[in-house]
Motif scaffolding. Structure first.
Motif, short mmCIF file in Angstrom:
data_model
loop_
_atom_site.label_atom_id
_atom_site.label_comp_id
_atom_site.label_asym_id
_atom_site.label_seq_id
_atom_site.Cartn_x
_atom_site.Cartn_y
_atom_site.Cartn_z
N LEU A 227 -3.77 8.76 -11.18
CA LEU A 227 -4.06 9.60 -10.01
C LEU A 227 -2.74 9.98 -9.32
N ILE A 228 -2.63 11.25 -8.92
CA ILE A 228 -1.37 11.71 -8.30
C ILE A 228 -1.58 11.81 -6.79
N TYR A 229 -0.79 11.04 -6.06
CA TYR A 229 -0.89 10.99 -4.61
C TYR A 229 0.30 11.69 -3.96
N GLU A 230 0.03 12.33 -2.84
CA GLU A 230 1.11 12.92 -2.03
C GLU A 230 0.94 12.37 -0.61
N THR A 231 1.94 11.63 -0.13
CA THR A 231 1.78 10.90 1.14
C THR A 231 2.84 11.28 2.16
N VAL A 232 2.40 11.54 3.38
CA VAL A 232 3.34 11.70 4.49
C VAL A 232 3.04 10.60 5.51
N VAL A 233 4.08 10.21 6.25
CA VAL A 233 3.91 9.12 7.24
C VAL A 233 4.45 9.58 8.60
N PRO A 234 3.63 10.32 9.36
CA PRO A 234 4.07 10.67 10.71
C PRO A 234 4.19 9.41 11.57
N GLU A 235 5.22 9.42 12.45
CA GLU A 235 5.48 8.23 13.28
C GLU A 235 5.10 8.50 14.74
N PHE A 236 4.74 7.43 15.44
CA PHE A 236 4.24 7.54 16.82
C PHE A 236 4.81 6.41 17.66
N ASP A 237 5.01 6.67 18.97
CA ASP A 237 5.34 5.60 19.90
C ASP A 237 4.06 5.15 20.56
N THR A 238 3.61 3.95 20.24
CA THR A 238 2.34 3.46 20.78
C THR A 238 2.61 2.37 21.83
N TYR B 175 0.84 -1.20 0.00
CA TYR B 175 0.00 0.00 0.00
C TYR B 175 0.88 1.25 0.00
N LEU B 176 1.89 1.27 0.89
CA LEU B 176 2.77 2.44 0.99
C LEU B 176 3.49 2.69 -0.33
N GLU B 177 3.94 1.60 -0.95
CA GLU B 177 4.65 1.74 -2.24
C GLU B 177 3.73 2.42 -3.27
N TRP B 178 2.45 2.02 -3.27
CA TRP B 178 1.49 2.56 -4.25
C TRP B 178 1.20 4.04 -3.99
N VAL B 179 0.93 4.38 -2.73
CA VAL B 179 0.53 5.78 -2.46
C VAL B 179 1.73 6.73 -2.49
N LYS B 180 2.95 6.18 -2.52
CA LYS B 180 4.13 7.04 -2.62
C LYS B 180 4.66 7.10 -4.06
N ALA B 181 4.14 6.26 -4.95
CA ALA B 181 4.69 6.16 -6.31
C ALA B 181 4.12 7.25 -7.23
N THR B 182 4.90 7.60 -8.24
CA THR B 182 4.41 8.52 -9.28
C THR B 182 3.53 7.71 -10.25
N PRO B 183 2.75 8.38 -11.10
CA PRO B 183 1.95 7.63 -12.08
C PRO B 183 2.80 6.67 -12.92
N ASP B 184 3.99 7.09 -13.36
CA ASP B 184 4.83 6.19 -14.17
C ASP B 184 5.28 4.98 -13.37
N GLU B 185 5.66 5.25 -12.11
CA GLU B 185 6.08 4.13 -11.26
C GLU B 185 4.91 3.17 -11.02
N LYS B 186 3.71 3.73 -10.88
CA LYS B 186 2.55 2.86 -10.64
C LYS B 186 2.23 2.01 -11.87
N LYS B 187 2.41 2.60 -13.06
CA LYS B 187 2.16 1.81 -14.29
C LYS B 187 3.13 0.62 -14.33
N LYS B 188 4.37 0.86 -13.89
CA LYS B 188 5.37 -0.25 -13.85
C LYS B 188 4.94 -1.31 -12.82
N LEU B 189 4.49 -0.84 -11.65
CA LEU B 189 4.08 -1.80 -10.61
C LEU B 189 2.95 -2.69 -11.12
#
Ligand code: SAM
Length: 252
Positions: A228-239, A199-213
């Motif tokens: 579709l163009i996605y912009e993803t951030v992944v804030p981290e937490f100590d749970t 999932y992370l790979e997909w939402v971080k990939a560019t359209p060209d990278e996604k076509k390859k995937l």
């Protein structure tokens, strides 16, 4: 394995009864009258049960506030949740959505969990702001969009069911045409632990990278939209369970 004719598949059986025990514990509290109709007190009581009795797989008070900030900023009229469990996030988000008149639709595959969640939503007084639907996420989403035409765009969706379903369900939503540039936001939980690498790979990939995937992906009959163009951030937490992250994705 049970021989009951309607035995659920093993992955959706309640852990060990702790979710129903939570309800007994809640209604046995001496302050139940004060809790009734007060979402903050319902959340605090579930946190107390989690801290003092049995661990529950709720979004919790470490990651929850980040999502509340997003709800307050974006004010969605409808937020969708995949994986409701005992309704902790349903009460937390439903209360935040109530502030601007929004609603939460929470999809939960396990009817026992949905029953507990319904009861806690009722206790919190959020019946008008939270609807819990029982069923597998892909089946319910497809029905709501294709057959019932209740959803024509996803404003805000919280993916919190099984990590291996995040990507197939996102592909389904792309296929259904409800991921809308400039409007949709996706939030996925547990992307570090246990992790959702595909999932992370997909939402971080560019359209060209996604076509390859997609050249080597098994899309299971779905038609993903790599453009579709996605912009993803992944804030981290100590749970309580270790380091984890939320994947927060804007659709540009
Ligand atoms: N969102 C909840 C919270 O923060 O309070 C926690 C959800 S818990 C991590 C995951 C839930 O997803 C479980 O209750 C499980 O039964 C449910 N689930 C698993 N697969 C599902 C599916 N395909 N569709 C809907 N729910 C699913």
């Amino acid at each position: 394995m049970s021989n009951r004719p309607h035995a659920p598949p093993p992955h959706i059986i309640a852990l060990d009864g702790r979710e129903v025990d939570l309800l007994h514990w809640m209604y046995a509290r001496s302050d139940i009258k004060q809790i009734r109709g007060n979402p903050e007190k319902v959340i605090a009581a579930i946190d107390e049960y989690h801290d003092k009795h049995n661990k529950l797989m709720n979004i919790g008070d470490v990651k929850g506030p980040t999502i509340l900030d997003i709800i307050a900023q974006r004010k969605p009229s409808l937020m969708i949740e995949l994986g409701g469990y005992v309704g902790y996030s349903a009460v937390l988000f439903g209360n935040a959505l109530k502030a601007h008149g929004g609603k939460l639709l929470s999809i939960e595959v396990n009817p026992e969990m949905a029953a507990v969640a319904n009861q806690l939503v009722e206790l919190a007084g959020l019946r008008e702001h939270v609807q819990i639907m029982v069923g597998a996420s892909n089946v319910v989403l497809e029905e709501l969009v294709r057959e019932e035409k209740q959803i024509n765009e996803v404003e805000l969706i919280f993916l919190d069911h099984w990590q291996k379903l995040y990507l197939p369900d996102l592909w389904l939503l792309e296929d259904l045409g409800v991921i809308v540039p400039g409007r949709t936001m996706l939030i996925a939980d547990n992307v570090i632990m246990p992790g959702a690498p595909d999932y992370l790979e997909w939402v971080k990939a560019t359209p060209d990278e996604k076509k390859k995937l997609l050249e080597k992906a098994d899309v299971g009959g779905r038609r993903p939209k790599p453009e579709l163009i996605y912009e993803t951030v992944v804030p981290e937490f100590d749970t309580d369970f270790g380091k984890d992250g939320l994947a927060i994705t804007k659709v540009l």
